[in-house]
Design an enzyme around this catalytic site. Sequence first.
Site, PDB file in Angstrom:
ATOM      1  N   HIS A   8       2.544   8.211 -12.755  1.00  0.00           N
ATOM      2  CA  HIS A   8       1.919   8.647 -11.245  1.00  0.00           C
ATOM      3  C   HIS A   8       2.968   8.967 -10.519  1.00  0.00           C
ATOM      4  CE1 HIS A   8      -1.757   9.269  -8.676  1.00  0.00           C
ATOM      5  NE2 HIS A   8      -1.476   8.124  -7.994  1.00  0.00           N
ATOM      6  N   HIS A  68      -8.390   2.430  -8.105  1.00  0.00           N
ATOM      7  CA  HIS A  68      -7.016   1.902  -7.785  1.00  0.00           C
ATOM      8  C   HIS A  68      -6.935   0.425  -7.992  1.00  0.00           C
ATOM      9  CE1 HIS A  68      -7.561   5.764  -5.758  1.00  0.00           C
ATOM     10  NE2 HIS A  68      -6.068   5.807  -5.875  1.00  0.00           N
ATOM     11  N   TYR A 109      -2.688  12.826  -5.528  1.00  0.00           N
ATOM     12  CA  TYR A 109      -3.902  13.500  -4.851  1.00  0.00           C
ATOM     13  C   TYR A 109      -4.423  14.657  -5.886  1.00  0.00           C
ATOM     14  CZ  TYR A 109      -0.725  11.613  -1.281  1.00  0.00           C
ATOM     15  OH  TYR A 109       0.030  10.727  -0.538  1.00  0.00           O
ATOM     16  N   HIS A 135       4.720   8.839  -5.228  1.00  0.00           N
ATOM     17  CA  HIS A 135       3.406   9.436  -4.566  1.00  0.00           C
ATOM     18  C   HIS A 135       3.640  10.622  -3.702  1.00  0.00           C
ATOM     19  CE1 HIS A 135      -0.869   9.184  -3.890  1.00  0.00           C
ATOM     20  NE2 HIS A 135      -0.898   8.163  -4.877  1.00  0.00           N
ATOM     21  N   ASP A 171      -4.864   3.689 -10.752  1.00  0.00           N
ATOM     22  CA  ASP A 171      -3.764   4.216 -10.128  1.00  0.00           C
ATOM     23  C   ASP A 171      -3.262   3.336  -9.120  1.00  0.00           C
ATOM     24  OD1 ASP A 171      -4.807   6.497 -11.581  1.00  0.00           O
ATOM     25  OD2 ASP A 171      -4.737   7.685  -9.898  1.00  0.00           O
ATOM     26  N   ASP A 172      -1.663   3.616  -9.139  1.00  0.00           N
ATOM     27  CA  ASP A 172      -0.926   3.262  -7.866  1.00  0.00           C
ATOM     28  C   ASP A 172      -0.180   1.884  -8.160  1.00  0.00           C
ATOM     29  OD1 ASP A 172      -2.005   5.551  -6.740  1.00  0.00           O
ATOM     30  OD2 ASP A 172      -2.489   4.709  -5.046  1.00  0.00           O
TER      31      ASP A 172
HETATM   32 ZN   LIG Z   1      -2.243   7.608  -6.260  1.00  0.00          ZN
END
Ligand SMILES: [Zn+2]
Length: 317
Positions: free
Chosen positions: A132, A227, A173, A136, A81-82
Amino acid sequence: MLTSASAVRDDGPATTQSISQNAPGGQGKGAPGKGAPGNAAQAEAVAPAPAPAPPPVVTPRKNYTYKSFNVDGNYIAMTFDDGPSPETTPQLLTMLKERGIKATFFVLGNMVAKHPEVLKMIADEGHEIGSHSWSHPQLTRISQAAVDKELGNTSEAIFQVTGKRPMYLRPPYGSMKPALRTYIEDKFGLTIVNWSVDPNDWKFRDSQKVHDAIMAQAAPGAIVLSHDIYPTTVAAMPRILDELIAKGYKFGTLSDLVAMDKSPKVQLVAALPNGKPQQAQQKPQKPKPATASAKPDAKPAKPAASAAPPQRAGGVY
Ligand SMILES: [Zn+2]
């Protein structure tokens, strides 16, 4: 897709089977095991190129949040992710490529806008790309119009670079509500995917801890969250991947595992009370996730309430 491990042995029917099961999407390596043991009929045939099988249509479950899969075999889905990050993501891509592993990247729209070339690399190497959100936020705490922007713009940004819209959303989250999930499914065609293995790599920033947590919690059908923007996480990956391969795990994208998924574990558990004492934990065949598998499922179910998000320093990530 396949681990290099399984591609190496081409002696048994089991291997061949898993190769073909795993084939969707990746034409790169799959072939070697094909038609290996004496197929006289085929040997004689002229060998006009058989039309490559079209990738199967994957239909995720509706009104459902994936946290893990109920599959035959030691399949596992690595999700990152991210990103994408120009510093760390390409390193990870090399590690995955060396091992013939396909993974899934849940990217942030704002990162895609900054680093479209990295997203292109991910796509070109055959990994799956999910959304995603753009920036965020906790999607359950913003207006519907804001949700529309977060998800619409991110899907569009991904489409601009890859020519494909994402099928899956990992809500920041893990925060989601049934009504919002239905709305997002209907409006954006996004299926919600959380996770069953969480090394808390964003918090610890410690390669050893990331390794230990993933190895302790890994189980067949697991969805592993981490991540690709943290050097500590990426540095931990070669060892993690090699050890998972050594334990007999095979890796797939989310769509690979969705296609293999038999029934949600939730239902499995619900069906059992009158019968056997052990439920979902029974499934694992080789690896022994016995103790660990109870926890991870519980985690994403509780998207930490009020205080949690601010902990994720930096706002953007
Ligand atoms: Zn994230």
